[in-house]
Write an enzyme that holds these catalytic residues in place. Structure first.
Site, PDB file in Angstrom:
ATOM      1  N   ALA A   1       2.430   2.947  -4.737  1.00 21.23           N
ATOM      2  CA  ALA A   1       1.203   1.922  -5.302  1.00 21.23           C
ATOM      3  C   ALA A   1       1.588   0.999  -6.740  1.00 21.23           C
ATOM      4  O   ALA A   1       1.275   1.648  -7.576  1.00 21.23           O
ATOM      5  CB  ALA A   1      -0.090   2.123  -4.648  1.00 21.23           C
ATOM      6  N   PRO A   2       0.227  -0.295  -6.365  1.00 21.68           N
ATOM      7  CA  PRO A   2       0.235  -0.632  -7.801  1.00 21.68           C
ATOM      8  C   PRO A   2      -0.914  -0.741  -8.069  1.00 21.68           C
ATOM      9  O   PRO A   2      -1.683   0.022  -7.823  1.00 21.68           O
ATOM     10  CB  PRO A   2       0.408  -1.846  -7.521  1.00 21.68           C
TER      11      PRO A   2
ATOM     12  N   LYS B   1       3.777   7.454  -4.108  1.00 25.20           N
ATOM     13  CA  LYS B   1       2.942   7.868  -5.786  1.00 25.20           C
ATOM     14  C   LYS B   1       2.363   6.378  -5.912  1.00 25.20           C
ATOM     15  O   LYS B   1       2.089   5.006  -5.773  1.00 25.20           O
ATOM     16  CB  LYS B   1       4.755   7.056  -6.006  1.00 25.20           C
TER      17      LYS B   1
ATOM     18  N   SER C   1       6.237  -5.613  -9.256  1.00 24.70           N
ATOM     19  CA  SER C   1       7.209  -6.905  -9.284  1.00 24.70           C
ATOM     20  C   SER C   1       7.900  -7.246  -8.217  1.00 24.70           C
ATOM     21  O   SER C   1       8.476  -5.912  -7.463  1.00 24.70           O
ATOM     22  CB  SER C   1       7.050  -6.193 -10.225  1.00 24.70           C
TER      23      SER C   1
ATOM     24  N   GLU D   1       5.368  -5.702  -0.855  1.00 19.64           N
ATOM     25  CA  GLU D   1       4.331  -6.531  -1.384  1.00 19.64           C
ATOM     26  C   GLU D   1       4.575  -7.004  -2.669  1.00 19.64           C
ATOM     27  O   GLU D   1       4.395  -6.022  -3.387  1.00 19.64           O
ATOM     28  CB  GLU D   1       3.631  -7.036  -0.826  1.00 19.64           C
TER      29      GLU D   1
ATOM     30  N   CYS E   1      -1.933 -10.663  -6.963  1.00 21.36           N
ATOM     31  CA  CYS E   1      -1.266 -11.553  -6.678  1.00 21.36           C
ATOM     32  C   CYS E   1      -1.508 -12.827  -5.897  1.00 21.36           C
ATOM     33  O   CYS E   1      -0.716 -13.649  -5.830  1.00 21.36           O
ATOM     34  CB  CYS E   1       0.080 -10.992  -5.498  1.00 21.36           C
TER      35      CYS E   1
ATOM     36  N   GLU F   1       5.470 -15.392 -13.254  1.00 17.30           N
ATOM     37  CA  GLU F   1       4.124 -14.669 -13.095  1.00 17.30           C
ATOM     38  C   GLU F   1       3.235 -14.026 -14.421  1.00 17.30           C
ATOM     39  O   GLU F   1       3.605 -13.639 -15.068  1.00 17.30           O
ATOM     40  CB  GLU F   1       3.723 -13.830 -11.943  1.00 17.30           C
TER      41      GLU F   1
END
Length: 477
Positions: free
Chosen positions: A149-150, A175, A227, A248, A282, A379
């Protein structure tokens, strides 16, 4: 003294074996708030061993049993809302009200949706496609899944990972980001009071730990939000074990503003949706394409709105958005702003907020951009909106599609035909009309091209975590 965090494996918190550590910093003031371990191979092995053992029984639970567990977890989120908000605020500096509404409340809704979705999976009708033989479809869990996960929405993205996977009957090793683990650990503790041991495991660490997850022999699927570079690395490593992947990744969302749009409303909302969460989304508006005949008026409206948008205040409740998440990202965005091309003009913002120790950047609007400029093509992941012009519908679509990303976009017009044509022609996983960035549990979220593949939210996401098996019975004894 900063707390030392622990992994959550097989239903309990355990110290990591890895000796390396990471300082968790509150980006609002740069202070260390916790110490996280960097989990090593032994830690990852233990987590997958627990997940594999739990899968033997969890994947045999009924959809109704999984629904009940997810509904209980949703209730637990609301009961511990304040704790979750504080844990995340320490790691992200996001305004507390935003965390409460956009992550805890939204995550609760997501879990309740996934609870219902657990009971609605379908297959083809059972019938005799061959004479004297009955065929039917079994939709089964993949088994054990690895998830990464971000840091931009730590709690919500964790829920988007575990919700559909649990609904489908999988067990998990998750994680969280190395900079934002604390709200995920609270989520794991709450889940541990509801789910059997080993169903949800959380290991802490950095990119090296993430690679150990994605290359491990046990999981049959790897899911990551992050990313493009990270997604490509996961795809490569997962291919060695022929693992399924769910990616994603980044976005470079355009907003196409036609002359007949409500320009005042569009400017207000596009600045809001371009700077929300400091642009660390995003789907955030990053590229505004405006019809040339109204460029001057619309740029003035954008600049006025940006200058009214607040960040960097010591009282976080007054901020419309918080800081960038970490010093590395802050320096990256600052460098990009310091290297704006000479042909472009900054009409609002353009630099870090002065007088603060946090990683705050002013809401920024830049005009005069060219299609091949880095700020248009790459980005930024900050509160930065670029402006370009178009003279025709065809040119607007061509400029919008001419990037590597294809996650989200929006069309602003009062003409129904324009909205329908442009929505058809935009090459993005989501197109909003006269709005932007709004998501609902029932509809899928995911992109094309370098934005990855696979869907979050909706029934489509639950199906991502299943495999399809054909069973045929002979009708002869």
């Amino acid at each position: 003294m900063a707390e030392t965090l622990q992994n959550f494996i097989n239903g309990r918190f355990v110290a990591a074996h890895g000796q390396e550590t990471i300082e968790i910093v509150n980006p609002s003031d740069g202070k260390v708030v916790a110490i996280s371990p960097v989990s090593d191979e032994q830690d990852v092995d233990a987590a997958f061993e627990a997940a594999a053992a739990a899968a033997k029984t969890w994947n045999r639970t009924t959809p109704g049993e999984r629904q009940d567990a997810l509904l209980k977890l949703a209730d637990a989120l609301q009961e511990h809302k304040d704790e979750l908000v504080e844990a995340q605020h320490r790691n992200t500096g996001q305004p507390r009200a935003q965390i409460g509404s956009e992550e805890v409340d939204a995550g609760t809704d997501n879990l309740r949706f996934f609870a219902g979705a657990a009971r609605t999976l379908e297959g083809r009708a059972a019938t005799e496609y061959m004479s004297e033989h009955t065929s039917y479809i079994r939709r089964e869990p993949v088994g054990v899944v690895a998830q990464v996960a971000p840091w931009n929405y730590p709690l919500l993205m964790g829920i988007w990972k575990i919700g559909p996977a649990l609904a489908a009957g999988n067990t998990i090793v998750l994680k969280p980001s190395d900079t934002t683990p604390e709200s995920t650990l609270v989520l794991a503790r709450l889940a541990g009071e509801i789910l059997p041991p080993g169903v949800l495991n959380v290991v802490l660490g950095n990119a090296t730990t993430g690679e150990l997850l994605t290359t491990h022999r046990v999981p049959g699927m790897v899911s990551i939000t992050g990313s493009v570079r990270a997604g490509q690395a996961v795809a490569r490593s997962a291919s060695e074990g022929l693992k399924r992947t769910h990616l994603e990744l980044g976005g470079k969302a355009p907003a196409l503003v036609f002359a007949d749009a409500d320009l005042e409303r569009a400017a207000e909302q596009l600045v809001q949706y371009g700077t929300f969460n400091a642009g660390q989304d995003c789907t955030a508006v990053t590229r505004i394409l405006v019809e040339k005949s109204v460029e001057e008026k619309f740029v003035k409206l954008l600049a006025e709105q940006a200058k009214k948008t607040v960040t960097g205040d010591a009282d976080e409740s007054k901020n419309d958005f918080g800081p960038l998440n970490n010093v590395r990202h802050f320096e990256d965005v600052r460098t990009k702003l310091e290297n704006i091309p000479a042909h472009a003009t900054v009409v609002a913002g353009g630099k870090p907020v002065e007088g603060t120790d946090g990683f705050f950047v002013e809401p920024t609007v830049i005009t005069g951009m060219h299609q091949d400029d880095a700020l248009v093509q790459e980005e930024t992941f900050g509160p930065v909106l670029t402006v370009q012009t178009f003279s025709s519908e065809e040119e607007a679509v061509e400029l919008a599609n001419d990037v590597l990303y294809a996650l989200a976009s929006s069309v602003w017009t009062s003409d129904h035909g324009t909205a329908m044509r442009v929505s058809r022609d935009l090459d993005f996983g989501c197109v909003w009309v006269n709005t932007h960035m709004l998501l609902v549990s029932e509809m899928p979220h995911g992109g094309f091209k370098h934005s990855g593949y696979g869907k979050d939210l909706s029934l489509y996401s639950v199906e991502e975590y299943t495999r399809v098996k054909h069973v045929m019975h002979s009708l002869e004894a």
